[in-house]
Design a protein around this motif. Structure first.
Motif, PDB file in Angstrom:
ATOM      1  N   ASN A  38      -8.993  -8.453 -85.084  1.00  0.00           N
ATOM      2  CA  ASN A  38      -7.725  -8.787 -84.440  1.00  0.00           C
ATOM      3  C   ASN A  38      -6.544  -8.889 -85.410  1.00  0.00           C
TER       4      ASN A  38
ATOM      5  N   PHE B  55      -6.995 -17.495 -84.489  1.00  0.00           N
ATOM      6  CA  PHE B  55      -8.164 -16.897 -83.841  1.00  0.00           C
ATOM      7  C   PHE B  55      -9.367 -17.826 -83.983  1.00  0.00           C
TER       8      PHE B  55
ATOM      9  N   GLY C 128      -8.021  -5.017 -81.102  1.00  0.00           N
ATOM     10  CA  GLY C 128      -8.901  -5.977 -81.740  1.00  0.00           C
ATOM     11  C   GLY C 128     -10.188  -6.177 -80.960  1.00  0.00           C
TER      12      GLY C 128
ATOM     13  N   VAL D  10      -4.145  -7.385 -79.079  1.00  0.00           N
ATOM     14  CA  VAL D  10      -5.055  -8.353 -79.688  1.00  0.00           C
ATOM     15  C   VAL D  10      -5.172  -9.588 -78.800  1.00  0.00           C
ATOM     16  N   ARG D  11      -6.192 -10.403 -79.109  1.00  0.00           N
ATOM     17  CA  ARG D  11      -6.404 -11.653 -78.372  1.00  0.00           C
ATOM     18  C   ARG D  11      -6.564 -12.796 -79.364  1.00  0.00           C
TER      19      ARG D  11
END
Length: 251
Positions: free
Chosen positions: A193, A185, A24, A172-173
């Motif tokens: 992401n 998010f 992401g 991903v973050r």
């Protein structure tokens, strides 16, 4: 149901050489830097990466790229990454460049179990007709070119067939996440992401704030935990480490 692992190193410990990864992020926004650094320290090599871009300002995927750990990139933007361009033009890196919206939908489709779909993007260009340089030979010639794709007409409009993308892993973050892997998010970090997370067979999420199950409003969850297998809670210092690609000010 508790998907939290003790460290980023543990979360990526089983990623082998040659693995495919959906990652992401867009520019420097929403990039899973901690997981990428852990993968770099682990020494994984020959990776095939699917991501909008391949890092910037020596951050994100640029860490792996500069170390020569990435063999192939599927993405839509090179930007100002000079090392990316150098490796591509010298034949060190195989690159599949595709329209950005198509990349997003290929990831989403793969995660949703859809093997392929038709889109008008790219019809009448080398995206559909083939011939895009995937790998150069180091002397200015093309060693490997993209193949032609199926084109069909629906209701008088031509569409090109694109394949869904599935990868071995996804990194991903997220701004917030619970122990079940439900993720939220923050603003522009909600870019690739959720789509990358859907495409990975094993998805690892680094979260800036870990909360207990039930703390997230179900209506606020951007990605349900069914798509996430491992969660890494960032330290306050790691969560606060956010670079700015282009600083702009207004008077």
């Amino acid at each position: 149901m508790d998907k939290v692992v003790a460290s980023a190193a543990e979360a990526v410990a089983d990623v082998p050489d040659g693995a495919s990864l959906a990652v992401g992020g867009f520019g420097l926004s929403g990039v899973p830097n901690v997981l990428i650094q852990a993968l770099y320290e682990r020494g994984a090599d020959g990776l095939s990466v699917v991501s909008n871009n391949c890092g910037a300002m020596e951050a994100g995927l640029a860490v792996l790229l500069a170390a020569g750990r990435i063999a192939r990139v599927t993405g839509s933007y090179i930007g100002a990454n000079k090392e990316f361009a150098r490796q591509y033009l010298t034949g060190e890196l195989e690159v599949e460049l595709i329209p950005q919206g198509t990349l997003a939908e290929r990831l989403r489709a793969g995660g949703a179990g859809i093997p392929a779909f038709y889109t008008p993007a790219g019809v009448g260009t080398q995206v559909a007709e083939g011939g895009l340089p995937w790998r150069y030979d180091g002397s200015g010639g093309v060693a490997l070119a993209s193949p032609a794709k199926e084109v069909r007409e629906f209701d008088g409009t031509r569409y090109v067939l694109e394949r869904g993308i599935r990868t071995d892993y996804a990194l991903v973050r997220a701004a917030r996440g619970d122990r079940h892997g439900n993720l939220v998010f923050n603003k522009s970090a909600r870019n690739f992401n959720p789509l990358a997370a859907m495409a990975g067979r094993v998805t690892v999420a680094e979260v800036e704030e870990l909360v207990e199950p039930g703390a997230l409003d179900p209506d606020a969850v951007h990605l349900p935990g069914v798509f996430v297998q491992r969660v890494v809670a960032l330290t306050p210092e790691q969560a606060a480490d956010k670079r700015i690609e282009r600083r702009t000010v207004s008077g």
